[in-house]
Design a protein around this motif. Structure first.
Motif, PDB file in Angstrom:
ATOM      1  N   ASP A   1       0.837  -1.206   0.000  1.00  0.00           N
ATOM      2  CA  ASP A   1       0.000   0.000   0.000  1.00  0.00           C
ATOM      3  C   ASP A   1       0.872   1.257   0.000  1.00  0.00           C
ATOM      4  OD1 ASP A   1      -2.620   1.415   0.379  1.00  0.00           O
ATOM      5  OD2 ASP A   1      -1.675   1.997   2.269  1.00  0.00           O
TER       6      ASP A   1
ATOM      7  N   GLU B   1       3.920   1.509  -1.144  1.00  0.00           N
ATOM      8  CA  GLU B   1       4.553   1.628  -2.467  1.00  0.00           C
ATOM      9  C   GLU B   1       3.641   2.355  -3.432  1.00  0.00           C
ATOM     10  OE1 GLU B   1       7.804  -1.765  -3.491  1.00  0.00           O
ATOM     11  OE2 GLU B   1       5.717  -2.459  -3.424  1.00  0.00           O
ATOM     12  N   GLN B   2       2.352   2.017  -3.398  1.00  0.00           N
ATOM     13  CA  GLN B   2       1.388   2.664  -4.289  1.00  0.00           C
ATOM     14  C   GLN B   2       1.235   4.149  -3.926  1.00  0.00           C
ATOM     15  OE1 GLN B   2      -2.220   0.361  -4.041  1.00  0.00           O
ATOM     16  NE2 GLN B   2      -1.576  -1.030  -5.678  1.00  0.00           N
ATOM     17  N   ARG B   3       1.142   4.429  -2.639  1.00  0.00           N
ATOM     18  CA  ARG B   3       0.963   5.817  -2.206  1.00  0.00           C
ATOM     19  C   ARG B   3       2.163   6.674  -2.592  1.00  0.00           C
ATOM     20  NH1 ARG B   3      -3.080   6.638   1.827  1.00  0.00           N
ATOM     21  NH2 ARG B   3      -4.075   4.682   2.458  1.00  0.00           N
TER      22      ARG B   3
ATOM     23  N   ALA C   1       4.168   6.260  -4.969  1.00  0.00           N
ATOM     24  CA  ALA C   1       4.266   6.396  -6.424  1.00  0.00           C
ATOM     25  C   ALA C   1       3.284   7.431  -6.960  1.00  0.00           C
ATOM     26  CB  ALA C   1       4.018   5.048  -7.101  1.00  0.00           C
ATOM     27  N   ASP C   2       2.382   7.899  -6.107  1.00  0.00           N
ATOM     28  CA  ASP C   2       1.369   8.882  -6.504  1.00  0.00           C
ATOM     29  C   ASP C   2       1.939  10.297  -6.348  1.00  0.00           C
ATOM     30  OD1 ASP C   2      -0.791  10.489  -6.930  1.00  0.00           O
ATOM     31  OD2 ASP C   2      -2.086   9.570  -5.410  1.00  0.00           O
ATOM     32  N   PRO C   3       2.091  11.051  -7.433  1.00  0.00           N
ATOM     33  CA  PRO C   3       2.655  12.410  -7.327  1.00  0.00           C
ATOM     34  C   PRO C   3       1.843  13.321  -6.404  1.00  0.00           C
ATOM     35  CG  PRO C   3       2.585  11.677  -9.620  1.00  0.00           C
ATOM     36  CD  PRO C   3       1.810  10.671  -8.825  1.00  0.00           C
ATOM     37  N   ALA C   4       0.551  13.064  -6.290  1.00  0.00           N
ATOM     38  CA  ALA C   4      -0.294  13.912  -5.447  1.00  0.00           C
ATOM     39  C   ALA C   4       0.128  13.832  -3.980  1.00  0.00           C
ATOM     40  CB  ALA C   4      -1.758  13.510  -5.601  1.00  0.00           C
ATOM     41  N   VAL C   5       0.626  12.664  -3.569  1.00  0.00           N
ATOM     42  CA  VAL C   5       1.055  12.491  -2.177  1.00  0.00           C
ATOM     43  C   VAL C   5       2.224  13.418  -1.858  1.00  0.00           C
ATOM     44  CG1 VAL C   5       2.176  10.888  -0.562  1.00  0.00           C
ATOM     45  CG2 VAL C   5       0.215  10.138  -1.916  1.00  0.00           C
ATOM     46  N   HIS C   6       3.110  13.612  -2.824  1.00  0.00           N
ATOM     47  CA  HIS C   6       4.312  14.409  -2.588  1.00  0.00           C
ATOM     48  C   HIS C   6       4.019  15.907  -2.577  1.00  0.00           C
ATOM     49  CE1 HIS C   6       7.107  10.994  -2.762  1.00  0.00           C
ATOM     50  NE2 HIS C   6       6.236  10.488  -3.603  1.00  0.00           N
TER      51      HIS C   6
ATOM     52  N   TYR D   1       5.037   8.736   5.231  1.00  0.00           N
ATOM     53  CA  TYR D   1       4.973   7.494   4.452  1.00  0.00           C
ATOM     54  C   TYR D   1       6.378   6.971   4.156  1.00  0.00           C
ATOM     55  CZ  TYR D   1       0.002   8.372   3.469  1.00  0.00           C
ATOM     56  OH  TYR D   1      -1.349   8.572   3.575  1.00  0.00           O
TER      57      TYR D   1
END
Length: 349
Positions: A12, A14-16, A18-23, A32
């Protein structure tokens, strides 16, 4: 948390990540990232163990037909218990603060000016260690002594990997034995300085009601002639429910000193809350690790013998000059090993 839950959480994360929005939210991405770094060695060791087990099964099948594969099977068989032990160690419950940054306070104690000079030596030791480890440091507040040491100094230490996990054992009374610069007869004196270590609290860790704070401003008492002394820029914050008082005067503006004081206050309140929770839990479980008992005199720095001794684990080495230059890894590792032994014993009982 069992292995299946860890592997699921790792996937989970890894997926988060990889999401540019998280950064876009740096605080969330950092949280994370730290958790991902904690789980990576566990998942990596588990995957390596599973791979070796599969290879061993295949090697045994081949060895049944061709004896030349027997040596490979024996080598793989020998790796399995090593990996199993490593995985067991990694699965031992961690200190929940291990991935946090820290706030460290160093205070002069018994010994007057000599103690203040020793507090300065300790500060330099930790700053040099942080530099070697790739950590970032920030002196938040400092009260200098007349001879160049510190009556009291507070420093924040941050790192990609948990700083608390490495420096949480430093809290306690540190004793020094040496000839002070003020000693004309060449006699060895013993003095001490206190070190307090807190995990740095995020806003989500500690909620502070502004109505619970009394904020006073006053003129800095630092060396004369500096701009910090020309206005009432120093700040004292009192947390009324607990009576905790924090003062900061290092910065030139009142706002900066207030923010620094709130950082220290949050860390102290988090430490108080966690100590209260641990004290309550101790009535039901005996999980306190002896090596991190901060109530005792923990370490002696003997200059004539160039010796450092950590009294909690019986560690002793004759490279005090190197330790004071930041080479703390050996003594920290001794404390980590003792903590792991205690936890493994508790985990298996």
């Amino acid at each position: 948390m069992n292995l299946d839950e860890i592997i699921s959480e790792y996937a989970d994360l890894e997926q988060r990540l990889a999401d540019p929005a998280v950064h876009a939210d740096q605080a969330k991405a950092r949280t994370y990232g730290k958790r991902y770094a904690v789980l990576t060695p566990i998942v990596g060791t588990y995957r390596e163990l599973e791979s070796v087990r599969e290879d061993l099964t295949a090697a045994r099948e081949l060895a049944a037909e061709d004896p030349a594969f027997a040596e490979e099977a024996a080598e793989l068989e020998g790796r399995i218990p090593v990996l199993e032990e490593k995985l067991t160690h990694l699965l031992v419950p961690r200190d929940p603060n291990d991935d946090k940054d820290i706030i460290m306070e160093i205070k002069a104690g018994e010994g007057g000016q000599e103690s203040a000079l020793f507090a300065g030596d300790l500060l330099r030791m930790y700053l040099r260690y942080a530099e070697r480890a790739g950590y970032k440091t920030e002196v938040i507040d400092a009260q200098h002594s007349d001879l160049g040491g510190y009556k009291d100094v507070t420093v924040a230490i941050k790192g990609r990997e948990g700083v608390w996990s490495r420096l949480k054992f430093e809290g306690g009374v540190h004793r020094v034995q040496r000839v002070p610069v003020t000693e004309s007869q060449g006699r060895i004196h013993t003095s001490a300085a206190g070190v307090l270590v807190y995990p740095e609290a995020e806003d989500v860790d500690v909620q502070i009601d502004p109505n619970d704070l009394r904020i006073d401003v006053f003129r800095s008492s630092g060396p004369g002639g500096q701009s910090v002394n020309t206005t009432d820029s120093a700040v004292r914050i009192t947390h009324l429910p607990t009576g905790v008082v924090v003062s900061c005067q290092n910065e030139k503006s009142q706002l900066q000193n207030k923010e620094s004081a709130l950082r220290i206050l949050r860390a102290r309140l988090l430490a108080i809350a966690q100590e209260e929770a641990e004290a309550a839990a101790m009535a039901e479980r005996k999980s306190q690790v002896r090596t991190v008992d901060r109530s005792e005199r923990i370490r002696t720095y003997n200059f004539p013998e160039n010796r450092i001794s950590d009294h909690r684990v019986g560690f002793k080495a004759y490279n005090l000059d190197q330790v004071l230059d930041g080479e703390l890894d050996a003594v920290i590792q001794a404390l980590l090993d003792a903590e792991l032994s205690e936890k493994l014993a508790a985990h298996s009982s």
